[in-house]
Design a protein around this motif. Structure first.
Motif, PDB file in Angstrom:
ATOM      1  N   ARG A 174      24.890 -32.681 -13.198  1.00 24.19           N
ATOM      2  CA  ARG A 174      26.247 -32.252 -12.822  1.00 24.19           C
ATOM      3  C   ARG A 174      26.576 -30.902 -13.455  1.00 24.19           C
ATOM      4  N   CYS A 187      42.953 -31.745 -14.961  1.00 25.32           N
ATOM      5  CA  CYS A 187      42.128 -32.927 -14.669  1.00 25.32           C
ATOM      6  C   CYS A 187      40.730 -32.774 -15.269  1.00 25.32           C
ATOM      7  N   GLU A 230      44.550 -33.576 -19.109  1.00 20.63           N
ATOM      8  CA  GLU A 230      44.048 -34.766 -18.403  1.00 20.63           C
ATOM      9  C   GLU A 230      45.011 -35.898 -18.746  1.00 20.63           C
ATOM     10  N   ALA A 268      49.225 -33.765 -14.623  1.00 20.71           N
ATOM     11  CA  ALA A 268      49.198 -32.460 -13.957  1.00 20.71           C
ATOM     12  C   ALA A 268      50.350 -32.264 -12.975  1.00 20.71           C
ATOM     13  N   PHE A 301      37.976 -29.189 -11.451  1.00 18.38           N
ATOM     14  CA  PHE A 301      36.697 -29.510 -10.815  1.00 18.38           C
ATOM     15  C   PHE A 301      36.607 -30.990 -10.477  1.00 18.38           C
TER      16      PHE A 301
END
Ligand SMILES: C[S@@+](CC[C@H](N)C(=O)[O-])C[C@H]1O[C@@H](n2cnc3c(N)ncnc32)[C@H](O)[C@@H]1O
Length: 317
Positions: A149, A175, A196, A221, A239
């Motif tokens: 990743r 996030c 987050e 958020a 992302f």
């Protein structure tokens, strides 16, 4: 801890507000100060005054150990995040300090105090002092952070940089999860403010030293502009946002609206998702708040990470 260092306090410190969120309203702080003011003439407290150079922005009160609390500690009350120093907080704090003369006056700039408070709450979280009942084990680094990743995101960011799209300046990552994507930013020398709303996820990121305790906030958020100045960030990124469906699209639209609000004019807005339908929802939400941009197809045969990328700017530079 930065706050102890700033105030030159060797003993433990304790803030009555349970989290960064409640520092905004300081309801508990005011209620404690009202109670303290009522008894202030009857006892002699050791106190420290905290100022930003002009006004009282904080107050520390020494608490001697008791049978119930067997350690000496300082309670810290501050209005730095609530920014109420000229209002109720300021008059209560000044009145307490006028009866119990401070043994020291410490000057701390607002932004320094802000960072110290963010760090205080991060340490409270990662030391599991906010969640006494927590039984969540710490995942191993290898399990929590997938190399494939990270490589994929790093490649994407490099590709964008080669095309003149660079993430720089004062960066907000929304996030951020456990900081998996933040690692890719750190590798490029970017040190974002990360937010987050899942505190256990943040806790894992802090425990692994991936998320910076001074720059990480447990925060929804959809409420960014309640905590950050409008037009502050040069860049807002997020992302693998999601999962985004028709039924929860208003929430994501709200996050985009808030991201746009805290971004400067001309700020880079960069978001990735897994599915095309998620990107359609995000793109239309971004357009509605005046973010012009394009969607890049970044799909690969695995179809998992960062498949669709929105690259846009707020207004014009
Ligand atoms: C798929 S994860 C991606 C995490 C990280 N950005 C990455 O790429 O590895 C999406 C994250 O968004 C977070 N999230 C969803 N809604 C949120 C909200 N309203 N405020 C803050 N975080 C949110 C989730 O808790 C989750 O950690």
């Amino acid at each position: 801890m930065i706050l102890q260092d700033l105030l030159d306090i060797k003993e433990e410190i304790y803030l009555v507000e349970p989290g960064y969120y409640s520092q905004k309203t300081i309801v508990t702080t005011i209620s404690y100060l009202v109670d303290i003011q009522d008894v202030v003439g009857d006892y002699n407290f050791r106190t420290i005054r905290i100022t930003d150079g002009t006004k009282t922005t904080g107050l520390a009160i020494f608490n001697e150990k008791t049978e119930e609390v067997p350690v000496d500690f300082w309670s810290i009350f501050t209005s730095s995040i609530a920014n109420q120093s000229t209002g109720e907080f300021g008059s209560l704090a000044d009145s307490i300090l006028s009866t119990n003369q401070p043994e020291r006056v410490v000057e701390v700039a607002g932004d320094v105090m802000h960072e110290a408070l963010i760090e205080y709450y991060s340490l409270l979280l990662v030391n599991r002092e906010t969640c006494n009942e927590c039984t969540m084990p710490l995942e191993s680094y290898e399990r929590a952070y997938a190399k494939d990743r990270l490589d994929r995101l790093s490649e994407l960011l490099e590709k964008l940089a080669q095309n003149g799209i660079s993430i720089d300046g004062d960066v907000l990552e929304i996030c951020c999860g456990n900081g998996m994507s933040t690692i890719a930013l750190h590798e490029l020398g970017i040190d974002p403010t990360t937010i987050e709303y899942e505190k256990c996820t943040v806790c894992q990121g802090l425990a692994h030293g991936v998320l910076d305790p001074k720059k990480t906030l447990v925060m929804d958020a959809t409420m960014l502009s309640n905590f950050f100045e409008q037009g502050r960030f040069d860049c807002v990124v997020g992302f693998m946002l999601g999962t985004i469906y028709e039924f929860n699209k208003d929430l994501w639209a709200r996050m985009m609206f808030e991201s746009a609000k805290v971004a400067k004019d001309g700020a880079l807005m960069l978001f990735t998702v897994n599915g095309r339908s998620e990107m359609d929802i995000l793109e239309s939400a971004l357009h509605m708040v005046g973010i012009e941009g394009e969607v890049m197809d970044n799909t690969d045969e695995f179809g998992i990470y960062d498949q669709w990328v929105f690259i846009g700017r707020k207004g014009k530079k």
